[in-house]
Enzyme design. Structure first.
Site, PDB file in Angstrom:
ATOM      1  CG  ASN A 151      49.227  83.125  38.578  1.00 25.06           C
ATOM      2  OD1 ASN A 151      48.490  83.620  39.424  1.00 25.06           O
ATOM      3  ND2 ASN A 151      49.175  83.461  37.306  1.00 25.06           N
TER       4      ASN A 151
ATOM      5  CE1 TYR B  47      48.578  93.219  38.681  1.00 32.56           C
ATOM      6  CE2 TYR B  47      47.689  92.199  40.650  1.00 32.56           C
ATOM      7  CZ  TYR B  47      48.178  92.096  39.363  1.00 32.56           C
ATOM      8  OH  TYR B  47      48.235  90.867  38.756  1.00 32.56           O
TER       9      TYR B  47
ATOM     10  CG  HIS C  99      43.550  86.187  40.641  1.00 40.84           C
ATOM     11  ND1 HIS C  99      44.306  85.075  40.923  1.00 40.84           N
ATOM     12  CD2 HIS C  99      44.041  86.672  39.471  1.00 40.84           C
ATOM     13  CE1 HIS C  99      45.223  84.911  39.975  1.00 40.84           C
ATOM     14  NE2 HIS C  99      45.073  85.864  39.078  1.00 40.84           N
TER      15      HIS C  99
HETATM   16 FE1  HDE Z   1      46.949  89.811  37.958  1.00 41.92          FE
HETATM   17  N1  HDE Z   1      45.463  91.087  38.454  1.00 41.92           N
HETATM   18  N2  HDE Z   1      47.165  90.754  36.172  1.00 41.92           N
HETATM   19  N3  HDE Z   1      48.355  88.459  37.338  1.00 41.92           N
HETATM   20  N4  HDE Z   1      46.749  88.832  39.656  1.00 41.92           N
HETATM   21  C1  HDE Z   1      44.758  91.050  39.596  1.00 41.92           C
HETATM   22  O1  HDE Z   1      44.311  92.925  40.912  1.00 41.92           O
HETATM   23  C2  HDE Z   1      46.658  91.963  35.877  1.00 41.92           C
HETATM   24  C3  HDE Z   1      49.025  88.450  36.169  1.00 41.92           C
HETATM   25  C4  HDE Z   1      47.517  87.814  40.119  1.00 41.92           C
HETATM   26  O2  HDE Z   1      44.843  87.725  45.902  1.00 41.92           O
HETATM   27  C5  HDE Z   1      43.870  92.236  39.777  1.00 41.92           C
HETATM   28  O3  HDE Z   1      43.676  93.303  43.044  1.00 41.92           O
HETATM   29  C6  HDE Z   1      47.144  92.407  34.608  1.00 41.92           C
HETATM   30  C7  HDE Z   1      50.139  87.554  36.222  1.00 41.92           C
HETATM   31  C8  HDE Z   1      47.047  87.381  41.415  1.00 41.92           C
HETATM   32  O4  HDE Z   1      44.153  89.789  45.624  1.00 41.92           O
HETATM   33  C9  HDE Z   1      44.166  93.076  38.528  1.00 41.92           C
HETATM   34  C10 HDE Z   1      47.959  91.416  34.149  1.00 41.92           C
HETATM   35  C11 HDE Z   1      50.108  87.022  37.477  1.00 41.92           C
HETATM   36  C12 HDE Z   1      45.965  88.200  41.706  1.00 41.92           C
HETATM   37  C13 HDE Z   1      45.197  92.233  37.806  1.00 41.92           C
HETATM   38  C14 HDE Z   1      47.973  90.379  35.140  1.00 41.92           C
HETATM   39  C15 HDE Z   1      48.984  87.587  38.156  1.00 41.92           C
HETATM   40  C16 HDE Z   1      45.806  89.093  40.591  1.00 41.92           C
HETATM   41  C17 HDE Z   1      42.435  91.927  40.063  1.00 41.92           C
HETATM   42  C18 HDE Z   1      48.721  91.347  32.839  1.00 41.92           C
HETATM   43  C19 HDE Z   1      51.060  85.971  38.071  1.00 41.92           C
HETATM   44  C20 HDE Z   1      45.097  88.154  42.946  1.00 41.92           C
HETATM   45  C21 HDE Z   1      42.214  92.295  41.498  1.00 41.92           C
HETATM   46  C22 HDE Z   1      49.586  92.412  32.625  1.00 41.92           C
HETATM   47  C23 HDE Z   1      52.408  86.462  38.177  1.00 41.92           C
HETATM   48  C24 HDE Z   1      45.682  88.951  44.061  1.00 41.92           C
HETATM   49  C25 HDE Z   1      43.441  92.887  41.940  1.00 41.92           C
HETATM   50  C26 HDE Z   1      44.830  88.816  45.298  1.00 41.92           C
HETATM   51  C27 HDE Z   1      44.848  90.105  40.548  1.00 41.92           C
HETATM   52  C28 HDE Z   1      45.752  92.645  36.671  1.00 41.92           C
HETATM   53  C29 HDE Z   1      48.682  89.174  34.971  1.00 41.92           C
HETATM   54  C30 HDE Z   1      48.658  87.199  39.498  1.00 41.92           C
HETATM   55  C31 HDE Z   1      42.989  93.472  37.702  1.00 41.92           C
HETATM   56  C32 HDE Z   1      46.786  93.714  33.927  1.00 41.92           C
HETATM   57  C33 HDE Z   1      51.162  87.294  35.107  1.00 41.92           C
HETATM   58  C34 HDE Z   1      47.608  86.265  42.273  1.00 41.92           C
HETATM   59  O5  HDE Z   1      44.714  94.317  38.851  1.00 41.92           O
END
Ligand code: HDE
Length: 691
Positions: free
Chosen positions: A153, A367, A80
């Site tokens: 999402n 996060y 993202h």
């Molecule tokens: Fe994320 N995800 N994600 N994700 N995600 C990040 O956090 C992660 C997942 C989502 O505008 C990171 O600050 C793991 C689902 C959004 O700043 C990180 C897993 C959904 C955003 C991270 C998921 C999301 C992130 C990267 C599986 C929808 C952007 C930078 C367990 C419900 C937020 C950050 C923004 C961002 C990890 C799965 C949505 C690396 C480990 C499911 C919208 O922490």
């Protein structure tokens, strides 16, 4: 204003820091200084030995400036990375007080400040806005009981069921390890290799191959919390909840060919659209809906609500609309706000709790952890964009890199009895109003296994595909063919097709046809798929509103164009709350037939029709002849036609229409009878051209 750990107000926001500094003398308010306040006399020349000699190490002004510049970048988000954001508010319209104590969900009419960031997933920070990709939909609500981050999402399900697979998924999706490409694209070997080996991803793949991953605008996307969360009421009773955002402008997408061309014409298409709409006062708006389920209702479902590859059909559990979000203010500084915003699913006010979804459980760690490497400090919550704004925050946590607060007093531990000596004792826990977790009974052995209830990977993938209209199914088929055609490893294509057969035989046959490959044997499903009733709520086509609001219309003009028609058309479009742009061969504009000079909003070569939802051609006879010699004009009209857009024209444009293969149909409208006939088809796509 938030208070510091000592209860003192935190310093004001802005580039000038502490309020305690002396007021500058008159005439010195905008004096350029170093970071340490030394006034700078010359910001054009570094200090040198002689006029043409070497620069001197002594030049601390040069060194400070260059050094700060050298360190301007921070690591981009690991996923993202590319995103755009805006401020606004959330307003509750229906109370959920039966289900939760969270004030943000119980105080009807109360407004809560929000900061919402929308993102692509795969691409780097500088990648284009319009790849085929899932979009992040992250909302930070600054509630009176602490920040609530709903980090969702634009698709209600996910690729994987367990957080432990996330690094593998993202590695496979991002540019390949040895060659560093492709950027912002899932159409490559490693992604589809992973997908073929992870049948649980099939449902999400159906969504990813649909037009949902080609949004027309960030303002026209749905948003989903994805996981099942819990609401907790004053008695501690729990209700499961799914969160949904519904755009006021309806769900709209581009066609694939359009998205590809927009990527070249305007890589910032979505970012610009969001910023400009807010600048223009056309504030993006969404409704917040919830699906509520009791434990008994959840148990009766034929799938597990803890499995993030499953959705709960709306036809069975209709959405309850409980509020609205309006984005009405652009960030003042992209880095300070959009880039430094730290969203965390662990930001939850009392009354909202997590479920045991194993994907969500992993996110509860990830996060905060990622902010430590990205923002570099445990004090990232002190950045203005991340600070709670709806309430004070104070505790006994101290120090750390980039501590910007100055806690006073001796009490930095709890409990303490310093108040007995007349000193402040600091904050105390609040057993009644503080955050509580659902008192869920736990039992069982420690195990690493996937529950049986997570074994069905195909039923909802099938539900999604079969619920689509024929047009949408055709788009999904072409998307699969496109993506798999970019896969160079035949065994990878075969494995994906073997899985696809369990989704829908017809789909797999059509994809195999598009690839000119023989269908392999179906793969062996871990659990046999079953039929679910079609869900029209999963379609895009029916959610396209009958309105021009929020869309963009181009009027291509030449010298001698009919001024009266132009003005009438422009006013009619504006009256529908759409944006209208005059496009001409040259940016200086044209002279209309009434002799007036009309400046252009865009030059034809830089303003292709892919950037608009409908076009009109107001050209004179000689102007038309000139356009016929311009490839950009030919592309403008031909693309508008094949991208199913309404085309308004005056009779003098006929040679251009003929040259571009434009066939008469209800979307090709002669403007001689006024603008109304054009507005109608401009409100939608001309699906009739493809069926
Ligand atoms: Fe994320 N995800 N994600 N994700 N995600 C990040 O956090 C992660 C997942 C989502 O505008 C990171 O600050 C793991 C689902 C959004 O700043 C990180 C897993 C959904 C955003 C991270 C998921 C999301 C992130 C990267 C599986 C929808 C952007 C930078 C367990 C419900 C937020 C950050 C923004 C961002 C990890 C799965 C949505 C690396 C480990 C499911 C919208 O922490």
């Amino acid at each position: 204003m938030p208070t510091s750990t000592s209860g003192r107000p935190t310093p004001p926001r802005g580039s000038r820091h502490p309020a305690e500094t002396h007021q500058p003398a008159e005439g010195e308010e905008d004096r350029l200084t170093t970071n340490h306040g030394t006034p700078v006399s010359d910001n054009q020349n570094s200090l040198r030995g002689g006029g043409r000699g070497p620069s001197l190490l002594e030049d601390f002004i040069l060194r400070e400036k260059i050094q700060h510049f050298d360190h301007e970048r921070i690591p981009e988000r690991i996923v993202h990375a590319r995103g755009s954001a805006a401020h606004g508010f959330f307003e509750l319209t229906e109370s959920l007080s039966r289900y939760t104590t969270a004030r943000v969900l119980t105080e009807v009419g109360a407004r809560t400040e929000v900061f919402a960031r929308f993102s692509t997933v795969a691409g780097s920070k500088g990648s284009r806005d319009t790849p085929r990709d899932v979009r992040g939909f992250a909302v930070k609500l600054y509630t009176r009981e602490g920040n609530w981050d709903l980090v969702g999402n634009n698709i209600p399900v996910f690729f994987i069921q367990d957080a432990i697979k996330f690094p593998d998924l993202v590695h496979a999706l991002k540019p390949e390890a040895d060659r560093g490409y492709p950027q912002a694209a899932s159409a490559h070997d490693t992604f589809w290799d992973f997908i073929g080996l992870m049948p649980e991803s099939m449902h999400m793949i159906m969504w990813a191959m649909s037009d949902r991953t080609l949004p027309r605008s960030l303002r026209m996307m749905e948003g989903f919390g994805v996981h099942t969360f819990r609401l907790l009421n004053a008695d501690g009773a729990s209700t499961f909840v799914k969160f949904h955002w519904r755009p006021k402008l309806g769900l709209q997408s581009t066609l694939w060919d359009e998205a590809v061309k927009i990527g070249g014409a305007d890589p910032d298409y979505h970012r610009r659209d969001l910023f400009e709409s807010i600048e223009a006062g056309a504030f993006p708006e969404w409704e917040l809906g919830v699906q509520l389920l009791s434990q008994a209702q959840a148990d009766a479902l034929p799938f597990d609500i803890l499995d993030a590859t499953k959705l709960i059909p709306e036809e069975r559990f209709p959405l309850r609309i409980i509020g609205r979000m309006v984005l009405d203010r652009n960030p003042e500084n992209f880095f300070a706000e959009t880039e430094q915003a730290a969203f965390m699913p662990t930001n939850l006010p009392p009354g909202i709790d997590v479920s045991d979804d194993p994907l969500l459980q992993g996110r509860l760690f990830s996060y905060q952890d990622t902010q430590l490497s990205r923002l570099g400090s445990v004090n990232h919550h002190q950045l203005p964009i991340n600070q709670p704004k709806g309430c004070p925050f104070h505790n006994m946590q101290r120090d750390g890199h980039m501590q910007t607060m100055t806690p006073s007093g001796r009490a930095n531990y709890e409990p303490n009895s310093l108040d007995q000596a007349g000193e402040p004792r600091g904050p105390r826990e609040d057993p009644k109003g503080g955050f509580r977790s659902f008192a869920q009974p736990l039992e069982g052995e420690k195990v690493r296994l996937r529950a049986e209830t997570f074994a069905d990977h195909y039923t909802q993938a099938r539900l999604f595909f079969r619920s689509q209209t024929p047009i949408e199914q055709a788009h999904m088929t072409s998307a699969m063919v496109f993506e798999l055609s970019k896969v160079t490893l035949e065994h990878v294509r075969l494995r994906v097709m073997a899985n696809l057969q369990n989704v829908d035989e017809e789909l797999s046959r059509r994809v195999a046809g598009g690839l000119a490959m023989a269908l392999p044997e179906p793969s062996e499903p871990a659990s046999a798929p079953f039929e679910m009733p079609e869900s029209p709520a999963l379609r895009t086509v029916g959610k396209y509103p009958d309105s021009l609001e929020g869309r963009a219309v181009a009027i291509l003009v030449t010298d001698g164009a009919d001024g009266a028609v132009l003005h009438a058309l422009r006013e009619a479009i504006r009256a529908e709350w759409a944006m209208v742009k005059v496009i001409a061969l040259r940016i200086g504009g044209v002279t209309l037939n009434d002799g007036t000079q009309l400046p252009a909003d865009g030059q034809l070569a830089g303003s292709p029709s892919v950037l608009f939802d409908a076009v009109s051609l107001l050209v004179s006879e000689s102007g038309c002849a000139e356009l016929l010699r311009e490839p950009a004009a030919i592309d403008f009209v031909s693309d508008a036609f094949v991208h199913l857009k309404a085309i308004g024209f005056t009779a003098t444009a006929q040679p251009l229409l003929d040259r571009c293969g434009v066939q008469p149909d209800p979307g090709v409208v002669d403007l001689k009878d006024g603008a109304a006939g054009f507005l109608n088809p401009a409100r939608t796509r001309q699906w009739g051209r493809v069926v």
